[in-house]
Structures are given as structure tokens and as C-alpha cells.
Write a protein that holds these residues in place. Sequence first.
Motif, short mmCIF file in Angstrom:
data_model
loop_
_atom_site.label_atom_id
_atom_site.label_comp_id
_atom_site.label_asym_id
_atom_site.label_seq_id
_atom_site.Cartn_x
_atom_site.Cartn_y
_atom_site.Cartn_z
N GLU A 46 -10.70 -1.63 -1.52
CA GLU A 46 -10.80 -3.09 -1.56
C GLU A 46 -12.02 -3.38 -2.43
O GLU A 46 -13.09 -2.81 -2.17
CB GLU A 46 -11.05 -3.65 -0.17
N VAL A 83 0.84 -1.20 0.00
CA VAL A 83 0.00 0.00 0.00
C VAL A 83 0.88 1.25 0.00
O VAL A 83 0.61 2.22 -0.72
CB VAL A 83 -0.98 -0.02 1.21
N ASP A 127 -6.88 -2.78 -3.64
CA ASP A 127 -6.19 -3.53 -2.60
C ASP A 127 -6.82 -4.92 -2.54
O ASP A 127 -7.92 -5.10 -2.01
CB ASP A 127 -6.35 -2.78 -1.26
N VAL A 130 -5.33 -7.53 -1.12
CA VAL A 130 -4.50 -8.27 -0.17
C VAL A 130 -5.27 -9.44 0.44
O VAL A 130 -4.71 -10.52 0.65
CB VAL A 130 -3.96 -7.29 0.91
N GLN A 131 -6.55 -9.25 0.69
CA GLN A 131 -7.36 -10.38 1.20
C GLN A 131 -8.09 -11.09 0.08
O GLN A 131 -8.28 -12.30 0.13
CB GLN A 131 -8.39 -9.89 2.23
N PHE A 155 -9.73 -1.41 5.41
CA PHE A 155 -8.51 -1.81 6.13
C PHE A 155 -7.41 -1.92 5.08
O PHE A 155 -7.53 -2.66 4.11
CB PHE A 155 -8.68 -3.16 6.84
N HIS A 156 -6.32 -1.16 5.29
CA HIS A 156 -5.22 -1.20 4.32
C HIS A 156 -3.87 -1.48 4.97
O HIS A 156 -2.86 -1.51 4.27
CB HIS A 156 -5.14 0.12 3.54
N GLY A 157 -3.82 -1.65 6.28
CA GLY A 157 -2.53 -1.94 6.93
C GLY A 157 -2.16 -0.88 7.93
O GLY A 157 -2.76 0.20 7.97
#
Length: 448
Positions: free
Chosen positions: A193, A117, A226, A228-229, A140-142
Motif C-alpha cells: 500500500e 489482490v 494496492d 484499494v483505500q 492489509f490486503h483482504g
Amino acid sequence: METITQTAYEAHVNPQWVRLLNLLDMNAEYEVCRGEKLHTRDGRTILDFLSGYCVYNAGHNHPRIIEALRTELESDGPSMLQSHVAASAGKLAEKLCSRAGGRLRKAYFANSGSEGVETAIKFSRATTGRDGLLAARNAFHGLTCGALSLMDHRFWSEGFGSALPGVSFVDFGDSDALERELSSRKYAALILEPIQGEGGIVLPPDGYLQRAQTLCQKYGTLFVLDEVQTGLYRTGTFLASHHFGLDPDMVILAKALSGGLVPVGAVLMTDQVYDNVYSSLKRAIVHTSTYSENSLAMRAGLSTIEVLEQEGLGERALTLGESFREALRRALAEYEMVAEVRGLGFFNGIVFGQPRSLGLRLSFEAFRRIHPAMFGQVVVMRMFREHRILTQICGNNFMVLKAVPPLNGSEGSLDQFVIAIGQVMEVVHSSKSFWQDALQLAARAVKI
Ligand SMILES: Cc1ncc(COP(=O)(O)O)c(C=O)c1O
């Protein structure tokens, strides 16, 4: 359940985490983990329906990924010389870009989702010459400073000082608000996301992401996803954005990419983005990181993609996910506190709602006053203690329980989850013991 004190960890890493796990009766010592099964030292087998927050798409310790890593370690090759061309990084980038499709033709490798990110923030600024960043509420991005700045939930940022300047938030799903913001032409990137994970497994309204992409193009803002998940077949397709026919400027991957065995992250980008960052020989290493492209992570990535594809885990998640949600809906239909079962592939959430009947409402409200996460957390505890299933509520939405098993989790395990959550909901709705559990939890929280 016996409380275990991991003394060195408690003394030198994070004693508060140990306290929390003890409080929740979830401090198990895991010895052997395979597929979706976690075997503990005291002889229990626990089913993993959290997957390390979408890390274990290929299951725990997949033998072929382990074998690939062994081979890499035993090769005595250059792991991260920092002075050579890492061929395995090239191969992995080629695979990722070909799977992602669209205009994504280059990859930058990082060590985590947050670092991915951060990279996307810098690269979108370099590409557009703008500073502003637009993100969705509840995202949620970290937890690194830049990524954290893209999260409006105060819990994560409180006490950590100022956020990056120039960040604004819009409601996820509101494309009119998006246009109002984007038309200011001050944003380098819109970062979303495609399906919000910690926000509560929130699917975008029809047409929203496509409209967001069009608006970004219109106002000169990069469209950054994003994943990521949601990436690596979690939702059935390689990227969740494939369900929506999108063509983003950057995509961030991490978590499942290395089979849960080596830290990794990747930012896929267009040639245009790459050219703006690495614009000359002088800038060839302008953005890099020591462990980026390390051979273990790259090898794990290649092997993970192979496993996911050869075992057909995307298609499996897509079809079984659908029947899993249907089974959950049937099992939970009669319970007034279950508002919805939603998701895509093996990225699923059970949404709890406020009870209507007086008795339940009084108990629920009392709990909520103690802590807003209390209800969900007691459900999680019960699933773990009584049914040996590991899951969690979403980080930014305590009223959504996750059901995100490894993509190769057996049908028997899915059935077990359905029965277990049905039984827990039955206790919630018909007996005082569930609510007594929560009172005991609150009392223990004071003591521990
Ligand atoms: C959607 C999303 N983006 C980014 C991150 C940050 O990833 P990491 O914890 O690897 O830094 C997470 C972590 O949960 C996430 O869920």
C-alpha cells in the motif's frame, strides 16, 4: 441508547457482529444516508468519518451516481451476458488507465479489493515465472486466502489453515531489508500500500517507494501497489502513488470506484503483464469472474469518476485535508496521549501514544491488559455516543484513530470533528469518567 436486535440478521447472518455493536453502543438503525450525514430511525444525524473504510469518496448516495444506475437498470441492456464485448467496461478501463498514467494500459475488473489482490498474485506469477511474494508487515490486503497470505498480522489468519507458500515480509519503509530480499530474485511481486491504511495511516519515508520501484526493476520483481483505500482521489491525487512519481506494473483499485453502490474492483496493468496472462486466443478467458465487467458496476464507476472530477474533490481533499490536520494539531497539542496527527488529503489518522504521567499511565496500562484495543475503542464509542461521529481505530494498529470523511464532507463537519475529538481528549486527560466507561465496557463484555 436503546439496543436494537435485528432478529433475522442475528439468527441467520452474524450474531456475533450484533453483539459487538450492542456492546459498543453503536448499533444504530440508519435510514437515510447522504453525503457525510447518516440519519437514524431515532432521529439522530451522525457524521461519517470512516466512509465505509474509504468507500464513500463521493459521499453516500450521490444523486448523480444513483441517476446513472437508474438509467442503466431501465435500459434493459445486457448486464453480464458473458458472451459479448462490454462497451462500458472498455470506457471505464480507458478512463482508469488515462488517469493512472505511466505504463498502465489494461484493466481487469473484479468484484472486490481482495479479488483484485488475488488477480495481482496470479498475474505477477504468470509474468515472471516466479512463485515468491513480498509484502510489508502490518499491511492489509483482504481476507481471501491469497490476499490473507500477504498479511503478517496473526489476528486475521489464525484458525484458517496454511497460507500461500513463498511469502515473506519486510518492514514498511526499510529499503535495505527490501534489497536483501529482492536480491534473491525469487519474488514475482512486491505488493505494497503506498500509504498503509489499517497499519495506522503510515506514510512512507522519503524516497522509499521510489527506491522500492528501482529495486524491483533491478531484480526482475513486479512492483504492485494496492490502492484499494488510497485510490480515487482519497489522498488528493487520483492515485496516492502520483504523489511519489511512481510507475508501477500493477495497481489494485476497489472500494470507492463504484460510489459505494455496487461491488467492484479493478487491476490496472502494463501491456507486458496482460500479454503474459492472456497470451493466446486459447487463454482469452483464462482469468475471469462471473460479475466482472457487469454493467451496473461499470456505469457506477464511470459516474463516480465524473462526479469526483467535476466537483474537484481531489483538490478539495488536498487543501482541506491540510487545514484539517493543522486544526487537529492545534486542538490536540496539549494532550500528552496524542502523539501525532498524520495523513494526506482526506486519509488521516490521530496517533495516540503511551501517557507519561503516573495517573494516566496506570489507567492506560490497566486497560491495555484487558484488551489492547480498549483505549481506542472507548474513544470511538465516545465520539459516537456523545458527538454523533462515526469513526474507527485502524484494524492493525489500535492506537490510531481514523479521520477519513467523504471527500465532499462539509467544512462544518470537519470543524465538528475537531471540536469533538478535542472534547474527548479533554475527558481522557482530566476526568475519571472516560476510564470508568472502559471498565463498564469490560464488565458488559463479560455479560453480553
Ligand atoms: C488496502 C486494502 N486492500 C485490499 C482490501 C480488501 O478489499 P475488499 O474488502 O473489497 O476485499 C482492503 C480492505 O479493507 C484494503 O484496505
